[in-house]
Design a protein around this motif. Structure first.
Motif, PDB file in Angstrom:
ATOM      1  N   THR A 105      -3.123  -6.772  -2.012  1.00 40.15           N
ATOM      2  CA  THR A 105      -2.779  -6.106  -0.756  1.00 40.15           C
ATOM      3  C   THR A 105      -2.995  -4.603  -0.878  1.00 40.15           C
ATOM      4  O   THR A 105      -3.581  -3.970   0.002  1.00 40.15           O
ATOM      5  CB  THR A 105      -1.311  -6.389  -0.382  1.00 40.15           C
ATOM      6  N   ALA A 106      -2.506  -4.040  -1.969  1.00 40.91           N
ATOM      7  CA  ALA A 106      -2.674  -2.606  -2.203  1.00 40.91           C
ATOM      8  C   ALA A 106      -4.151  -2.237  -2.258  1.00 40.91           C
ATOM      9  O   ALA A 106      -4.570  -1.237  -1.667  1.00 40.91           O
ATOM     10  CB  ALA A 106      -1.971  -2.190  -3.484  1.00 40.91           C
ATOM     11  N   LEU A 153       4.860  -5.481  -2.718  1.00 39.46           N
ATOM     12  CA  LEU A 153       3.490  -5.003  -2.617  1.00 39.46           C
ATOM     13  C   LEU A 153       2.668  -5.664  -3.712  1.00 39.46           C
ATOM     14  O   LEU A 153       2.872  -5.402  -4.901  1.00 39.46           O
ATOM     15  CB  LEU A 153       3.445  -3.476  -2.759  1.00 39.46           C
ATOM     16  N   ILE A 184      -5.693  -2.180   1.195  1.00 44.07           N
ATOM     17  CA  ILE A 184      -5.288  -0.983   1.929  1.00 44.07           C
ATOM     18  C   ILE A 184      -6.017   0.246   1.379  1.00 44.07           C
ATOM     19  O   ILE A 184      -6.501   1.085   2.138  1.00 44.07           O
ATOM     20  CB  ILE A 184      -3.759  -0.796   1.884  1.00 44.07           C
ATOM     21  N   TYR A 185      -6.113   0.362   0.052  1.00 48.23           N
ATOM     22  CA  TYR A 185      -6.851   1.476  -0.558  1.00 48.23           C
ATOM     23  C   TYR A 185      -8.300   1.493  -0.062  1.00 48.23           C
ATOM     24  O   TYR A 185      -8.820   2.545   0.314  1.00 48.23           O
ATOM     25  CB  TYR A 185      -6.848   1.373  -2.086  1.00 48.23           C
ATOM     26  N   THR A 227      -0.909  -6.638  -5.691  1.00 49.64           N
ATOM     27  CA  THR A 227      -2.075  -5.863  -6.112  1.00 49.64           C
ATOM     28  C   THR A 227      -3.232  -6.017  -5.132  1.00 49.64           C
ATOM     29  O   THR A 227      -3.853  -5.020  -4.745  1.00 49.64           O
ATOM     30  CB  THR A 227      -2.519  -6.296  -7.522  1.00 49.64           C
ATOM     31  N   ILE A 250       1.361   4.007  -1.245  1.00 51.45           N
ATOM     32  CA  ILE A 250       1.728   2.872  -0.399  1.00 51.45           C
ATOM     33  C   ILE A 250       3.143   2.454  -0.768  1.00 51.45           C
ATOM     34  O   ILE A 250       3.444   2.216  -1.938  1.00 51.45           O
ATOM     35  CB  ILE A 250       0.761   1.692  -0.593  1.00 51.45           C
TER      36      ILE A 250
END
Length: 161
Positions: free
Chosen positions: A133-134, A129, A137-138, A131, A154
């Motif tokens: 990408t996270a 995962l 998604i957030y 940063t 996540i």
């Protein structure tokens, strides 16, 4: 039955038990070597969705039975209808969010929204995962579902599809 026959029968049973244990261990090693664990992992997302659908269907059936028991307009009836509507709303949100996350390039994703809490769990098909990408998604969850980023978890679950 004589003592000798009893000893022979008991010895045979113990021997059969030992042979069964050895064969079980050998077959288990053989299955692992052939990649059965990859099959289990790759089915994670479909299994999760299937279990979630089954659980939700059972919940909705129970709520429908409560709705059928009480008269329209009563407090219990209203609570049951409101809970059913909340579950349906959550199901729709999960589906939309899963589709949006998949559109970000993941081969699969599962979103789980709590009925009694504000927590949102996201499982993505990825071995790591990053940063950025996270954060994407957030932001997606924050904008689409109005979820507080502090309530989002996540988790990457790598599976080969």
């Amino acid at each position: 039955m004589s003592k000798t026959k009893k000893i022979i029968v008991m010895s045979s049973l113990v021997l059969l038990l030992a042979v069964t244990a050895v064969l079980n261990v050998l077959l288990a090693k053989n299955r692992t070597a052939n990649g059965d664990t990859a099959i289990t992992t790759s089915n994670y997302f479909s299994t999760y969705r299937s279990e979630r659908t089954t659980t939700r269907s059972e919940e909705l059936l129970q709520i429908d039975s409560v709705i059928a028991l009480y008269e329209e307009g009563s407090e219990k009836y209203t609570e049951a209808v409101n809970l059913k509507m909340k579950i349906v709303e959550i199901m729709e949100k999960e589906l939309v969010l899963e589709t949006m996350i998949k559109s970000k390039g993941f081969s699969d994703a599962v979103v789980s929204i709590g009925v009694d809490s504000d927590n949102v769990n996201v499982f993505i098909n990825s071995n790591e995962l990053k940063t950025e990408t996270a954060l994407s998604i957030y932001n997606c969850l924050k904008e689409e579902a109005g979820v507080n980023p502090l309530n989002i978890i996540i988790m990457p679950v790598y599976s080969q599809i």
